[in-house]
Design a protein around this motif. Sequence first.
Motif, mmCIF file in Angstrom:
data_model
loop_
_atom_site.group_PDB
_atom_site.id
_atom_site.type_symbol
_atom_site.label_atom_id
_atom_site.label_comp_id
_atom_site.label_asym_id
_atom_site.label_seq_id
_atom_site.Cartn_x
_atom_site.Cartn_y
_atom_site.Cartn_z
ATOM 1 N N VAL A 9 32.846 41.179 42.911
ATOM 2 C CA VAL A 9 34.009 40.597 42.119
ATOM 3 C C VAL A 9 35.200 41.349 42.893
ATOM 4 O O VAL A 9 36.456 41.604 42.386
ATOM 5 C CB VAL A 9 33.976 41.181 40.524
ATOM 6 C CG1 VAL A 9 33.008 40.514 39.883
ATOM 7 C CG2 VAL A 9 33.760 42.773 40.453
ATOM 8 N N LEU A 59 38.494 40.846 37.888
ATOM 9 C CA LEU A 59 38.620 40.708 39.313
ATOM 10 C C LEU A 59 39.252 41.992 40.039
ATOM 11 O O LEU A 59 40.288 42.377 39.438
ATOM 12 C CB LEU A 59 39.230 39.292 39.535
ATOM 13 C CG LEU A 59 39.494 38.907 41.170
ATOM 14 C CD1 LEU A 59 38.183 38.512 41.660
ATOM 15 C CD2 LEU A 59 40.421 37.732 41.180
ATOM 16 N N THR A 106 34.705 34.432 44.352
ATOM 17 C CA THR A 106 34.085 35.460 43.510
ATOM 18 C C THR A 106 32.685 34.788 42.912
ATOM 19 O O THR A 106 31.669 35.491 42.928
ATOM 20 C CB THR A 106 35.035 35.895 42.609
ATOM 21 O OG1 THR A 106 36.095 36.641 43.042
ATOM 22 C CG2 THR A 106 34.360 37.020 41.465
#
Length: 273
Positions: free
Chosen positions: A130, A220, A242
């Motif tokens: 991430v 994130l 991601t």
Amino acid sequence: MALNPSRSAFSSTCKALRQCRASPAAVAGRSRPFSSSPASRSDAFEDLTWSYQQQQIQQHQQQEQQPRPRWSHTPAKMKGPGFSINIVKDPRRTIWKVNDNPELLDAMYNRLLGPNGENMLPEEVKWLAVTHKSFDQGRRGFNTRLAYFGRQVLALETTRSILVGPASSETVPADPHGREPFQHPALANIDKLSTRQPQDVIDKDKMAMLAVKLGLHNVLRWKPRLPENLEGSGLTVVLNTTIFAIIGAISLQHGAEVAQRVVRDKILKRLGA
């Protein structure tokens, strides 16, 4: 008579050496016994304070020597001289808070992968998947290579789902020259790709909407160029990257079969494929 001073100096040196070679017990016997005078109490307090300070310093050094998670700090050898040569037009844009709570990250993995989804990847890999390359100048690692591999896995499984799925209601237009294509059972499903492509299923906007529903944007780790305009900073692309990285990490950790099952059950079904 001229040698007498040298002989006296030599005898004094020998006497000093004999005193230095005396046993510790003899030296201790000649030392003055401990006194409870105020000066001695002050010396004892200073010794106690010094020992306490040394103990605190040793504990601090031991804590620094203990290995910390790679995701939680910037390695000391990758830090710069303490200043940046970049001229920031708006200092407010340099401030951006990212998630550092492992529980919040695990909750996202559970929503994406199902119960116990947090245990499918090691701790460092969960954070790496991430982490975008814009975060911390890429000094803590980033997910570009994982995303490249995961994108291929997702494209392959999406193509396979189109081939084994039902045929589209759209008919293939007839050849204007009256030619008939070669027919073979192994090629029967190829015509399905003429009406539906993998990029139609895994559209970037659909993938970004799925990521937002799963709460991926909250965990994130990235640095937007324009904090006041996340879409203009490329949030859609970063969310897609991601998801690709998570798929790539699962494929490397558990193999292609597990990754394909995750793509079918957790990604394509949610996209309506």
